[in-house]
Design a protein around this motif. Structure first.
Motif, PDB file in Angstrom:
ATOM      1  N   ILE A 128       0.841  -1.205   0.000  1.00 51.85           N
ATOM      2  CA  ILE A 128       0.000   0.000   0.000  1.00 51.85           C
ATOM      3  C   ILE A 128       0.873   1.250   0.000  1.00 51.85           C
ATOM      4  CG2 ILE A 128      -1.728   1.296   1.306  1.00 51.85           C
ATOM      5  CD1 ILE A 128      -2.773  -1.334   2.400  1.00 51.85           C
ATOM      6  N   ASP A 129       1.910   1.224   0.821  1.00 45.47           N
ATOM      7  CA  ASP A 129       2.850   2.344   0.868  1.00 45.47           C
ATOM      8  C   ASP A 129       3.531   2.533  -0.477  1.00 45.47           C
ATOM      9  OD1 ASP A 129       4.689   4.285   1.611  1.00 45.47           O
ATOM     10  OD2 ASP A 129       6.055   2.857   2.543  1.00 45.47           O
ATOM     11  N   LYS A 130       3.926   1.439  -1.117  1.00 46.27           N
ATOM     12  CA  LYS A 130       4.617   1.537  -2.404  1.00 46.27           C
ATOM     13  C   LYS A 130       3.714   2.115  -3.486  1.00 46.27           C
ATOM     14  CE  LYS A 130       7.794  -2.260  -1.338  1.00 46.27           C
ATOM     15  NZ  LYS A 130       8.222  -3.649  -1.676  1.00 46.27           N
ATOM     16  N   VAL A 131       2.434   1.721  -3.480  1.00 46.11           N
ATOM     17  CA  VAL A 131       1.488   2.251  -4.479  1.00 46.11           C
ATOM     18  C   VAL A 131       1.285   3.754  -4.271  1.00 46.11           C
ATOM     19  CG1 VAL A 131      -0.906   2.204  -5.263  1.00 46.11           C
ATOM     20  CG2 VAL A 131       0.319   0.064  -4.872  1.00 46.11           C
ATOM     21  N   ALA A 132       1.031   4.157  -3.006  1.00 47.28           N
ATOM     22  CA  ALA A 132       0.801   5.574  -2.713  1.00 47.28           C
ATOM     23  C   ALA A 132       2.037   6.412  -3.013  1.00 47.28           C
ATOM     24  CB  ALA A 132       0.389   5.739  -1.252  1.00 47.28           C
ATOM     25  N   THR A 133       3.225   5.882  -2.671  1.00 47.60           N
ATOM     26  CA  THR A 133       4.468   6.613  -2.938  1.00 47.60           C
ATOM     27  C   THR A 133       4.727   6.728  -4.431  1.00 47.60           C
ATOM     28  OG1 THR A 133       5.388   5.800  -0.849  1.00 47.60           O
ATOM     29  CG2 THR A 133       6.932   6.686  -2.459  1.00 47.60           C
ATOM     30  N   SER A 134       4.415   5.676  -5.181  1.00 48.58           N
ATOM     31  CA  SER A 134       4.599   5.720  -6.634  1.00 48.58           C
ATOM     32  C   SER A 134       3.702   6.779  -7.266  1.00 48.58           C
ATOM     33  CB  SER A 134       4.299   4.348  -7.244  1.00 48.58           C
ATOM     34  OG  SER A 134       5.172   3.363  -6.738  1.00 48.58           O
ATOM     35  N   ILE A 135       2.461   6.882  -6.776  1.00 48.63           N
ATOM     36  CA  ILE A 135       1.550   7.915  -7.285  1.00 48.63           C
ATOM     37  C   ILE A 135       2.104   9.304  -6.981  1.00 48.63           C
ATOM     38  CG2 ILE A 135      -0.758   8.913  -7.019  1.00 48.63           C
ATOM     39  CD1 ILE A 135      -1.796   6.093  -6.464  1.00 48.63           C
ATOM     40  N   ILE A 186     -12.666  21.722 -14.711  1.00 45.96           N
ATOM     41  CA  ILE A 186     -12.262  20.376 -14.293  1.00 45.96           C
ATOM     42  C   ILE A 186     -10.855  20.033 -14.773  1.00 45.96           C
ATOM     43  CG2 ILE A 186     -12.777  17.923 -14.519  1.00 45.96           C
ATOM     44  CD1 ILE A 186     -15.743  18.672 -14.612  1.00 45.96           C
ATOM     45  N   LEU A 187     -10.601  20.139 -16.070  1.00 43.13           N
ATOM     46  CA  LEU A 187      -9.286  19.742 -16.593  1.00 43.13           C
ATOM     47  C   LEU A 187      -8.145  20.595 -16.045  1.00 43.13           C
ATOM     48  CD1 LEU A 187     -10.002  18.828 -20.336  1.00 43.13           C
ATOM     49  CD2 LEU A 187      -9.732  17.318 -18.370  1.00 43.13           C
ATOM     50  N   PRO A 188      -8.240  21.942 -16.073  1.00 44.77           N
ATOM     51  CA  PRO A 188      -7.121  22.719 -15.490  1.00 44.77           C
ATOM     52  C   PRO A 188      -6.943  22.502 -13.996  1.00 44.77           C
ATOM     53  CG  PRO A 188      -8.922  24.169 -16.157  1.00 44.77           C
ATOM     54  CD  PRO A 188      -9.216  22.829 -16.723  1.00 44.77           C
ATOM     55  N   ALA A 189      -8.045  22.272 -13.253  1.00 43.72           N
ATOM     56  CA  ALA A 189      -7.925  22.051 -11.810  1.00 43.72           C
ATOM     57  C   ALA A 189      -7.218  20.734 -11.516  1.00 43.72           C
ATOM     58  CB  ALA A 189      -9.302  22.086 -11.155  1.00 43.72           C
ATOM     59  N   ILE A 190      -7.585  19.681 -12.241  1.00 42.60           N
ATOM     60  CA  ILE A 190      -6.924  18.385 -12.033  1.00 42.60           C
ATOM     61  C   ILE A 190      -5.448  18.480 -12.395  1.00 42.60           C
ATOM     62  CG2 ILE A 190      -6.819  16.002 -12.855  1.00 42.60           C
ATOM     63  CD1 ILE A 190      -9.846  16.055 -13.144  1.00 42.60           C
ATOM     64  N   THR A 191      -5.150  19.142 -13.506  1.00 40.47           N
ATOM     65  CA  THR A 191      -3.755  19.289 -13.934  1.00 40.47           C
ATOM     66  C   THR A 191      -2.943  20.075 -12.906  1.00 40.47           C
ATOM     67  OG1 THR A 191      -4.506  19.285 -16.236  1.00 40.47           O
ATOM     68  CG2 THR A 191      -2.274  20.051 -15.805  1.00 40.47           C
ATOM     69  N   THR A 192      -3.514  21.155 -12.385  1.00 42.81           N
ATOM     70  CA  THR A 192      -2.807  21.975 -11.395  1.00 42.81           C
ATOM     71  C   THR A 192      -2.608  21.238 -10.082  1.00 42.81           C
ATOM     72  OG1 THR A 192      -3.871  23.924 -12.389  1.00 42.81           O
ATOM     73  CG2 THR A 192      -2.826  24.233 -10.256  1.00 42.81           C
ATOM     74  N   SER A 193      -3.505  20.309  -9.746  1.00 42.94           N
ATOM     75  CA  SER A 193      -3.461  19.641  -8.444  1.00 42.94           C
ATOM     76  C   SER A 193      -2.432  18.524  -8.360  1.00 42.94           C
ATOM     77  CB  SER A 193      -4.846  19.053  -8.119  1.00 42.94           C
ATOM     78  OG  SER A 193      -5.141  17.944  -8.968  1.00 42.94           O
ATOM     79  N   VAL A 194      -1.878  18.090  -9.486  1.00 41.61           N
ATOM     80  CA  VAL A 194      -1.044  16.887  -9.489  1.00 41.61           C
ATOM     81  C   VAL A 194       0.241  17.082  -8.686  1.00 41.61           C
ATOM     82  CG1 VAL A 194       0.332  15.385 -10.975  1.00 41.61           C
ATOM     83  CG2 VAL A 194      -1.985  15.976 -11.635  1.00 41.61           C
ATOM     84  N   ILE A 195       0.961  18.169  -8.926  1.00 34.62           N
ATOM     85  CA  ILE A 195       2.225  18.395  -8.209  1.00 34.62           C
ATOM     86  C   ILE A 195       1.989  18.626  -6.713  1.00 34.62           C
ATOM     87  CG2 ILE A 195       4.172  19.980  -7.970  1.00 34.62           C
ATOM     88  CD1 ILE A 195       4.273  20.213 -10.964  1.00 34.62           C
ATOM     89  N   PRO A 196       1.045  19.504  -6.301  1.00 33.18           N
ATOM     90  CA  PRO A 196       0.788  19.627  -4.848  1.00 33.18           C
ATOM     91  C   PRO A 196       0.358  18.317  -4.208  1.00 33.18           C
ATOM     92  CG  PRO A 196      -0.200  21.452  -6.040  1.00 33.18           C
ATOM     93  CD  PRO A 196       0.278  20.490  -7.072  1.00 33.18           C
ATOM     94  N   MET A 197      -0.412  17.513  -4.920  1.00 30.10           N
ATOM     95  CA  MET A 197      -0.816  16.218  -4.370  1.00 30.10           C
ATOM     96  C   MET A 197       0.393  15.354  -4.062  1.00 30.10           C
ATOM     97  SD  MET A 197      -1.144  12.780  -5.401  1.00 30.10           S
ATOM     98  CE  MET A 197      -1.301  12.813  -7.186  1.00 30.10           C
ATOM     99  N   GLY A 198       1.352  15.292  -4.996  1.00 28.64           N
ATOM    100  CA  GLY A 198       2.548  14.492  -4.776  1.00 28.64           C
ATOM    101  C   GLY A 198       3.397  15.010  -3.625  1.00 28.64           C
ATOM    102  N   ILE A 199       3.564  16.335  -3.540  1.00 27.59           N
ATOM    103  CA  ILE A 199       4.382  16.918  -2.465  1.00 27.59           C
ATOM    104  C   ILE A 199       3.726  16.698  -1.108  1.00 27.59           C
ATOM    105  CG2 ILE A 199       5.251  19.096  -1.536  1.00 27.59           C
ATOM    106  CD1 ILE A 199       5.661  20.011  -4.425  1.00 27.59           C
ATOM    107  N   VAL A 200       2.416  16.930  -1.005  1.00 30.12           N
ATOM    108  CA  VAL A 200       1.713  16.735   0.266  1.00 30.12           C
ATOM    109  C   VAL A 200       1.748  15.263   0.670  1.00 30.12           C
ATOM    110  CG1 VAL A 200      -0.531  16.886   1.409  1.00 30.12           C
ATOM    111  CG2 VAL A 200       0.262  18.768  -0.018  1.00 30.12           C
ATOM    112  N   THR A 201       1.586  14.361  -0.295  1.00 33.87           N
ATOM    113  CA  THR A 201       1.627  12.925   0.011  1.00 33.87           C
ATOM    114  C   THR A 201       2.968  12.535   0.626  1.00 33.87           C
ATOM    115  OG1 THR A 201       0.077  12.366  -1.771  1.00 33.87           O
ATOM    116  CG2 THR A 201       1.504  10.608  -0.975  1.00 33.87           C
TER     117      THR A 201
END
Length: 317
Positions: A128-135, A186-201
């Motif tokens: 589970i950790d490996k999947v979340a970290t990979s994302i 929807i599309l610009p919001a999802i695109t913008t959210s990808v990098i912050p999602m990875g950093i916060v994760t």
């Protein structure tokens, strides 16, 4: 707490003045004549001199900065060289659209980042950790402008589910809280959210794993606390650092979405900056950078206050 807030506000004042100075100087040291955008090719030297005097470009830089800062303090950022419209109205309209995009992206990115980070931290060194970290790693590594173009090709061109560009029907630049407008987000919001999602994760995962390894967690479990109560203590201890990271990421989304807004033709501050740079519209460029910098400074101030409210150790320190 009041003394802490007052001290933080006093610290902000020299930062704001420094930001204004850097903003002014960086724009002025770039090569080229800003009046090229409005002067005809066969303009006389007299006409160029008159326009330079009208915009104040004939004065020394310290005088220009002092006058610009004084007018800015009174809400006057000048007029755009390219359009002639007030800079403040142009900037506020664009920043409003950027804030809408940033808030939507933050809701997506921070929610997923917190969820993935907490799960990965609790189930460290498992699949589970490996999947979340990979994302998370994929989110940080993939260029967001490339991801935006891929999403346009898939969801707009091939599937025809969502619009590709603009902020409303018919190329409208105004925002409305209805489905006809929200589907453009929807599309610009999802695109913008990808990098912050990875950093916060990755941040929350590291925080959660570190807190779970501390002695007080073992003591709570030894006292017989339910895992849900232990989880609340983990969140409370991780909240100040996680909040600081999310505040910084929200600030970056407000000021760093120029490529995404260009890809999706989203009428925000990024697209406005892009236009001002290519047109060398100095008043518009300075006004946009200044307002975005003030947003960033204000956001950091609010995050500092929120951290002190959550963690009394910061306030006491």
């Amino acid at each position: 707490m009041f003394a802490y807030i007052a001290r933080r506000i006093v610290y902000v004042i020299p930062i704001v003045i420094s930001v204004a100075l850097v903003c002014f100087l960086l724009v002025h040291i770039t090569p080229g004549d800003p009046l090229v955008a409005v002067l005809p090719a066969d303009a006389s030297q007299e006409l160029a001199a008159q326009l330079r005097t009208a915009y104040g470009f004939d004065r020394p830089l310290p005088v220009q900065f002092g006058l610009w800062l004084w007018r800015a303090l009174h809400g006057d950022l000048g007029s755009s060289i390219a359009t002639g419209r007030p800079v403040l109205s142009e900037v506020l309209r664009a920043v409003g659209n950027t804030v809408t995009l940033a808030v939507a992206a933050a809701l997506i990115g921070f929610t997923l980042g917190l969820m993935f980070g907490l799960i990965a931290g609790y189930f460290r060194d498992t699949w589970i950790d490996k999947v979340a970290t990979s994302i998370a790693i994929a989110g940080v590594s993939v260029p967001h402008y490339w991801l935006g173009m891929v999403m346009v090709i898939i969801f707009s061109v091939q599937l025809n589910w969502l619009p590709a560009v603009g902020a409303g029907p018919g190329g409208s630049g105004s925002w409305g809280w209805d489905w006809e407008h929200m589907k453009y987000l929807i599309l610009p919001a999802i695109t913008t959210s990808v990098i912050p999602m990875g950093i916060v994760t990755r941040t929350v995962r590291a925080l959660t794993g570190d807190i779970l390894s501390q002695d007080f967690v073992e003591a709570l479990r030894a006292k017989g606390l339910r895992e849900l109560d232990v989880f609340r203590h983990v969140i409370k201890n991780a909240a100040p650092t996680a909040l600081a990271v999310m505040g910084l990421q929200l600030g970056y989304m407000l000021g760093g979405s120029i490529l995404i807004e260009t890809v999706f033709s989203w009428p925000g501050s990024g697209l406005l900056l892009n236009s001002a740079i290519f047109q060398r519209d100095l008043p518009l460029l300075q006004g946009t950078i200044l307002v975005l910098a003030l947003f960033f400074v204000t956001l950091n101030l609010l995050v500092d206050i929120a951290q002190a409210a959550i963690d009394p150790r910061i306030k006491r320190g």
